[in-house]
Design a protein around this motif. Sequence first.
Motif, PDB file in Angstrom:
ATOM      1  N   GLU A  35       0.824  -1.205   0.000  1.00 12.48           N
ATOM      2  CA  GLU A  35       0.000   0.000   0.000  1.00 12.48           C
ATOM      3  C   GLU A  35       0.860   1.257   0.000  1.00 12.48           C
ATOM      4  O   GLU A  35       0.437   2.305  -0.510  1.00 12.48           O
ATOM      5  N   LEU A  36       2.059   1.157   0.562  1.00 19.16           N
ATOM      6  CA  LEU A  36       2.988   2.286   0.565  1.00 19.16           C
ATOM      7  C   LEU A  36       3.694   2.463  -0.773  1.00 19.16           C
ATOM      8  O   LEU A  36       4.370   3.463  -0.999  1.00 19.16           O
ATOM      9  N   GLY A  37       3.564   1.482  -1.665  1.00 23.86           N
ATOM     10  CA  GLY A  37       4.239   1.541  -2.950  1.00 23.86           C
ATOM     11  C   GLY A  37       5.532   0.761  -2.980  1.00 23.86           C
ATOM     12  O   GLY A  37       6.259   0.780  -3.987  1.00 23.86           O
ATOM     13  N   GLY A  38       5.865   0.068  -1.884  1.00 27.51           N
ATOM     14  CA  GLY A  38       7.100  -0.706  -1.806  1.00 27.51           C
ATOM     15  C   GLY A  38       6.832  -2.194  -1.782  1.00 27.51           C
ATOM     16  O   GLY A  38       5.855  -2.671  -2.343  1.00 27.51           O
ATOM     17  N   GLU A  39       7.705  -2.942  -1.076  1.00 27.80           N
ATOM     18  CA  GLU A  39       7.579  -4.391  -1.031  1.00 27.80           C
ATOM     19  C   GLU A  39       8.279  -4.923   0.210  1.00 27.80           C
ATOM     20  O   GLU A  39       9.179  -4.276   0.764  1.00 27.80           O
ATOM     21  N   LEU A  40       7.838  -6.114   0.655  1.00 25.27           N
ATOM     22  CA  LEU A  40       8.492  -6.851   1.735  1.00 25.27           C
ATOM     23  C   LEU A  40       8.835  -8.224   1.200  1.00 25.27           C
ATOM     24  O   LEU A  40       7.967  -8.917   0.663  1.00 25.27           O
ATOM     25  N   ARG A  41      10.112  -8.628   1.331  1.00 27.05           N
ATOM     26  CA  ARG A  41      10.555  -9.908   0.781  1.00 27.05           C
ATOM     27  C   ARG A  41      11.368 -10.680   1.819  1.00 27.05           C
ATOM     28  O   ARG A  41      12.047 -10.096   2.659  1.00 27.05           O
ATOM     29  N   LEU A  42      11.301 -12.014   1.697  1.00 25.90           N
ATOM     30  CA  LEU A  42      12.172 -12.888   2.476  1.00 25.90           C
ATOM     31  C   LEU A  42      13.431 -13.136   1.651  1.00 25.90           C
ATOM     32  O   LEU A  42      13.363 -13.694   0.556  1.00 25.90           O
ATOM     33  N   ALA A  43      14.590 -12.696   2.176  1.00 26.67           N
ATOM     34  CA  ALA A  43      15.845 -12.816   1.423  1.00 26.67           C
ATOM     35  C   ALA A  43      16.641 -14.047   1.831  1.00 26.67           C
ATOM     36  O   ALA A  43      17.386 -14.618   1.020  1.00 26.67           O
ATOM     37  N   ASN A  44      16.529 -14.466   3.087  1.00 26.92           N
ATOM     38  CA  ASN A  44      17.254 -15.652   3.558  1.00 26.92           C
ATOM     39  C   ASN A  44      16.445 -16.269   4.691  1.00 26.92           C
ATOM     40  O   ASN A  44      15.868 -15.558   5.515  1.00 26.92           O
ATOM     41  N   ARG A  45      16.405 -17.616   4.740  1.00 23.62           N
ATOM     42  CA  ARG A  45      15.485 -18.273   5.660  1.00 23.62           C
ATOM     43  C   ARG A  45      16.104 -18.642   7.005  1.00 23.62           C
ATOM     44  O   ARG A  45      15.387 -18.860   7.979  1.00 23.62           O
TER      45      ARG A  45
END
Length: 928
Positions: free
Chosen positions: A890-900
């Motif tokens: 909603e902010l125009g960005g993203e959230l990602r999992l980079a390493n588990r």
Amino acid sequence: MQLPTPQLTKIFSSLSEIPLSMTDRSAALKRITELGKEAMNSHACTLIFVDIENNYFTQVACAGFDEEFERRINGRKIKLEPGDNWSYLDYALIMKGEGGERYNLQSSRNGVANPFTARKYSLNSVLSRPLKLNGRLIGYFNHFSNTLEPFTEQERDLLEVFARQAVLTIDRFEYHRAFERSFQILNSVSQHLLSMSEEEFLGHVSESARELLGAQICIVWKLDEKCGKLKIAATSGEVDDAYKKEELDPATISHIATRKVGYLRDVTQPNLKFYKHSDHARARGWTSLLTAPMWVQDRLIGVVDVYTKKVMYFKEWEKTFFATFANHAALAIQKAELLRDGQENLSGRQRLEKLNEVIREVSAAQEDNSLFELILQRSLELTGAGRGWVAKFNTNTGQLDIVAHVGDAWKLRALELGKGITGLALKQEAAIRADDVRDKAWRGVYENFWEDTRSELAIPIFINNAQIHVGDGVSTGSKSIGIINLESPQVAAFSQTDEDVLKSLASHSAIIFEKLEFDRKMAGLREIEREIAGSPDWDNTVDIVLRAITDILGFEFVNISLVDNELNRIRAQYVIGIPERDVDQFKKMADHTLDGNDIQASIMRSKLIEVPNPDDKRFDPYIYNRFLHHRLIRVFIPMIASQDKVIGTVEAGYARRYRKYIYERDVQILETFVDFAVRALEQRRRGLLPRISHEFNAPIAGIKNNVVYLQHSKSLDEGVIQWKLDDILTDCELLVLKVAELEHIFGGKSPVSKPELTFVYRDIIIKTVNQLKPLVAERGFEASRIKYDNWESRRIRMHVDKPKLSSVVYNLLINSIKYAENDASQFNVTIAVDETKHDFILKFKDWGIGIDKRYIEKVFDEGFRAPEAINSFVTGSGLGLTIARKAMRELGGELRLANRYKPTEFHVILPKSLKEAPYVANNPVRRR
């Protein structure tokens, strides 16, 4: 602990699939208990059926431990007696049709069968909820726990919802099995027509009626047209010779003239308008009566009566099946008469044999268009005609849309209802046989399809005794489906026998069309229910519900009104079927007090389904006239949630011009779907409880810490004071945002984001770390192990919704704390910043328990919690990462999992475009 909302919704979706996916009754009932056990996280679940009239209950299914447990439970018939102090069901509550709960099942003879069973299987307490169908108690669903902890309100509500859906599943299962059985019986009746004498055939009709309804006695009355009396032609069951001599005057029996199925719960209670033989019934031990007249067009053939020896509550769909059976039997009797009269006519006998084969073909049809084509081909074969067509009645346009035709027509086109001989036959719902279409009687009526046509036979396909909903009750009416039209260049090419044979075919075909329509709608709703199971929020769920009611069930107008208990009002919230420009005006006008006389408030109070008359005084005259509601026929359904609470109404309708009724079967389908949708929406709201605490704790803790800091610091720099006050204001704004989100979910307007110039490190990251220090200390960790570079505090400065981004950072950091290894020396969290040409990347790393590679794709799913987290006894809702990713997008960005794992690393990606251009609410700069 209650399961996450998506998991519960999938369980309920599986429950709704049972009627169409299973055929064995015992297996279906067991599957219901298994799903109940899963939904409730039960130690064991059982299902019982209650016979109040005879004071006993039977345990029919269970889900628990092993085969021995099931043997102990299943099939046990237990007498209900006042003062019973050993059963896990309370006699007084059963007599009231209420649920209850009991504890200490292992002592004081309170067990399932005895204390030994309770102790062996650790059954300590039970929560029971009644199963009610059309207001009548049919059984109980029981949820057993192995603890002595009191049941929670959440458990009580969930079991109530499950029990209500289980009743619908059981009823739909029995309906489907009865539907299949009824067709087998109808086919059997047709097959025996040619191999039996009339007396034997009517005996077979009597036996078949008993089989259809599970009754003990059946009597077939046949009209003696010479004396005008009904005389007994066949019986099955215990009917003595004295009764077989009885006669009835059809003019004195009200349900014969109305062509409706009649029902008396207790025939020993005199009802002279309906039944005149109470003395006979009492003497013979007969109790309940279901009776159906047998008509062929306008000719009364006779009556079929079935009796039971104990009170029997026949369902509406059982009455529908019985009406269909009576009509089918009437046609068969007429065919038998034709056969008897033409016994020496070999071609007539062969034609009847062919008709029976055709009816079997029709019964096996799987799709509407192919069924229409089959009907046309077989009609031509049965009559020897060379040309014709079949059409489907379009209830939206009033046209007869041609589906198939044979012969090169000069001018093939759709006819309107009432136009041409064919349209007239369908409008009148009566066959028309025109011996010469050029006769002056047909001038201005006949529509030319073939230039050389001289005779025409039009046979309407319709259901004569369809169940319709009128007011708050059920009556009967007709339902037009289509038309068979045959033509010939010869004068008087079609005989009375041709007409009778095709009417028999059309009557049976109408039943199959009705079955196909029902199956098609139910299959479509099953898909919709799966879609609802994956729906992320309230608004999306409502949109799916609206689409299902219009696209699958065929309603053109839908209005979902919701109750506002605080303001004591009911308001239109979601509307389809009026011009977009008028929707806001409609909502503004459709706002009524719950204490008023408006139809919506009335339905909310009565909790009854209604199809009101057009002149019903409860309609708001301004709305009625402004939106031309006189053109609609509508059904109103209360939305009943847990604890029998009405949360709103569903109003659905379509144009009255070509639809005379709203059919009971459609009402039942819609009611079932509305109940499913209400439960799904209720689960959406219930799912907010952990979400509310999850998201409100951070700002509340922040406000508290900052206030304490200001209270205990005697002398502070003015800049520090302002900083702390700014933090408090940010947390207040975060709380306001969360309240706005709740208002949106409960039917209000969407929350409006307020971007402001923000130092991401100083105003959000560092502030959130300070907020969480008390939680770090509670875990026995050192806050200094959460590391970040102070010099970054003024680097990332951009226009952003500060409360929303704060909630993202909070969720990531609290997960790092909650899912840390128990060894304090292993606790480490780092926050670093990187950048690309277009983005700032905030990197959150921790060295906690990590994420199993099997669940990398699931960590952002709503309600998902990894087994490692559950096994570590870490509390949580499974909503944190779902909420965080949604907020970032909603902010125009993203959230990602980079390493588990070691480290677990999440990237918060913020577009640099936010640095210069302010973020616009609900129109993000860029979504990655």
